[in-house]
Design a protein around this motif. Sequence first.
Motif, mmCIF file in Angstrom:
data_model
loop_
_atom_site.group_PDB
_atom_site.id
_atom_site.type_symbol
_atom_site.label_atom_id
_atom_site.label_comp_id
_atom_site.label_asym_id
_atom_site.label_seq_id
_atom_site.Cartn_x
_atom_site.Cartn_y
_atom_site.Cartn_z
ATOM 1 N N GLN A 65 0.827 -1.209 0.000
ATOM 2 C CA GLN A 65 0.000 0.000 0.000
ATOM 3 C C GLN A 65 0.859 1.257 0.000
ATOM 4 O O GLN A 65 1.925 1.284 0.610
ATOM 5 N N TYR A 80 -6.993 2.278 11.186
ATOM 6 C CA TYR A 80 -6.395 1.183 10.410
ATOM 7 C C TYR A 80 -4.946 1.516 10.070
ATOM 8 O O TYR A 80 -4.609 2.679 9.863
ATOM 9 N N PRO A 81 -4.096 0.487 10.053
ATOM 10 C CA PRO A 81 -2.716 0.693 9.633
ATOM 11 C C PRO A 81 -2.584 0.396 8.137
ATOM 12 O O PRO A 81 -3.513 -0.117 7.515
ATOM 13 N N THR A 82 -1.466 0.748 7.562
ATOM 14 C CA THR A 82 -1.207 0.367 6.173
ATOM 15 C C THR A 82 0.002 -0.562 6.146
ATOM 16 O O THR A 82 0.793 -0.587 7.079
#
Lengths: 128, 147
Positions: A65, A80-82
């Motif tokens: 991402q 949310y994490p990437t």
Amino acid sequence: MNIQTNTPTEQDTRVTEPQLQEFVPATDIHETGDSLVIRCDLPGVAEEDLEINLDNRTLTISGRQQALAEEGFQALTREYPTGIYQRSFRLGRDLDEAAVKARLRNGVLEIELPKAAATRARRIPVES
Amino acid sequence: MNRSTIALNPWEPLAGFRNLQRDVNRLLDLAPAVSRTRTFPLVNVFANAEEAVVVSEIPGIDPAALDLKLIKGRLTISGTFENDVPEGEGVTCHRKERPSGSFSRTIDLPFEVDEERIIAKHDKGVLTISLPRAERSKPRTIPVNAG
């Protein structure tokens, strides 16, 4: 986007960046009379950061991402994490792997694997 | 009495539960991220003195099917996914993990924003909304006069 067939999986990029989290992409799979269609949600993944590998009936997807540039910003909410999306699928024997097609649109990867000619659903005309 | 023998075999009534917990956690790790949460879409909010940026992963949606509303300092993101699996005879669904149907999410913004200058884009399945801070809500320094 690279579609590689029958080549060893390249894992070097993963080893050198251990800080990136790995996720399993949400996936829909359906089958029609002619083909198998796999759709994976890969938000934030650009075509050049996506690798699809098909080797010995194992389909592997790896997409990194693009994270937002956060310099100069304070994170107020982080739900949310990437990171990197990874998932492998074991394919049946009845698919024509050489005719695999893939496209990435709107954050969704669609892979279409046509069925091998011998296993396609076929309408058999009945002679009167 | 040999105390060291007892210490080597401590009574752990909860050991079995700990193992179970570990196994369940391992199963949850294998499950796709989307099934772990009912809240959709998830958002990340960033801000500095000039603007707030709301980022949200909404892959597979037609940007025209996204609806953004700003009401009294709260931002609502809503939309509907189109059903992209063909229906009919001969179609078999093997796996359905991607979100479907309608969704709506409302979030509080950290400050008053300039409604006229909001920019929203949906690229690679990621919605990014830039909300410039309203001039009148920007922090200002108040000079103190010496009496």
